[in-house]
Design a protein around this motif. Sequence first.
Motif, mmCIF file in Angstrom:
data_model
loop_
_atom_site.group_PDB
_atom_site.id
_atom_site.type_symbol
_atom_site.label_atom_id
_atom_site.label_comp_id
_atom_site.label_asym_id
_atom_site.label_seq_id
_atom_site.Cartn_x
_atom_site.Cartn_y
_atom_site.Cartn_z
ATOM 1 N N GLU A 135 0.837 -1.202 0.000
ATOM 2 C CA GLU A 135 0.000 0.000 0.000
ATOM 3 C C GLU A 135 0.873 1.254 0.000
ATOM 4 O O GLU A 135 0.592 2.228 -0.701
ATOM 5 N N LYS A 136 1.947 1.233 0.764
ATOM 6 C CA LYS A 136 2.871 2.371 0.803
ATOM 7 C C LYS A 136 3.479 2.611 -0.588
ATOM 8 O O LYS A 136 3.630 3.755 -1.021
ATOM 9 N N GLY A 137 3.816 1.547 -1.291
ATOM 10 C CA GLY A 137 4.347 1.653 -2.649
ATOM 11 C C GLY A 137 3.327 2.230 -3.613
ATOM 12 O O GLY A 137 3.660 3.049 -4.471
ATOM 13 N N ARG A 138 2.075 1.813 -3.476
ATOM 14 C CA ARG A 138 1.011 2.359 -4.330
ATOM 15 C C ARG A 138 0.804 3.848 -4.050
ATOM 16 O O ARG A 138 0.592 4.640 -4.967
ATOM 17 N N GLN A 139 0.882 4.243 -2.781
ATOM 18 C CA GLN A 139 0.757 5.670 -2.437
ATOM 19 C C GLN A 139 1.910 6.468 -3.038
ATOM 20 O O GLN A 139 1.711 7.575 -3.538
ATOM 21 N N TYR A 140 3.110 5.902 -2.982
ATOM 22 C CA TYR A 140 4.280 6.576 -3.562
ATOM 23 C C TYR A 140 4.076 6.797 -5.059
ATOM 24 O O TYR A 140 4.315 7.880 -5.573
ATOM 25 N N THR A 141 3.669 5.749 -5.783
ATOM 26 C CA THR A 141 3.520 5.882 -7.230
ATOM 27 C C THR A 141 2.389 6.842 -7.578
ATOM 28 O O THR A 141 2.475 7.554 -8.580
ATOM 29 N N LYS A 142 1.367 6.894 -6.754
ATOM 30 C CA LYS A 142 0.291 7.878 -6.984
ATOM 31 C C LYS A 142 0.840 9.294 -6.808
ATOM 32 O O LYS A 142 0.591 10.180 -7.626
ATOM 33 N N ALA A 143 1.621 9.506 -5.755
ATOM 34 C CA ALA A 143 2.215 10.823 -5.502
ATOM 35 C C ALA A 143 3.170 11.221 -6.621
ATOM 36 O O ALA A 143 3.162 12.362 -7.093
ATOM 37 N N THR A 144 3.998 10.283 -7.069
ATOM 38 C CA THR A 144 4.958 10.617 -8.132
ATOM 39 C C THR A 144 4.252 10.858 -9.467
ATOM 40 O O THR A 144 4.710 11.671 -10.264
#
Length: 170
Positions: A135-144
């Motif tokens: 989930e943290k990785g998905r949040q990162y890719t959404k932010a980027t």
Amino acid sequence: GPAPECFGLGPHKRSVLFIMTSNCAEEFYDKIGYNKMLENYKNTLSIISKIHSLSSSFLKKELENQGLAELVSSHGNILFQLSVNEKLSMGEIASRIHRDKSTTTVLVKKLETEGYVERTKNQDDNRSFFLQLTEKGRQYTKATSEISGKLVSKAYENFSEEEKKAASRH
């Protein structure tokens, strides 16, 4: 044209060798457009370098603002690849980010430690595993992805709609 004494032809085996004295090189390069081409090449590299530097600074600042500064671009590329593909093997990631497997392993270990990716067993081969986003990785890719959108907007902010369309065709 160039003075005749600047150039001469001489036999070299079965071909013709073009001989030019050093004091005539500048005149020759001007004649064939080499100096202009070299200047354009250097200017193009300078522009690309400046764009890269400004883009990197912008991305770093935006990532810091969102508390995501601990990763480097290679980490971001891995996370992007995993966002596009649900799961990938270590070899597939290495190939897609154009790094060797040992470098990729080091990068992935940091992503695992930081909680951005997790391993899942390969059901077809218990000796191997896949990586996927947490989930943290998905949040990162959404932010980027949002940051990338800002960067594109910034890059085109002084372009007309027609210029934007022309640039997107290339």
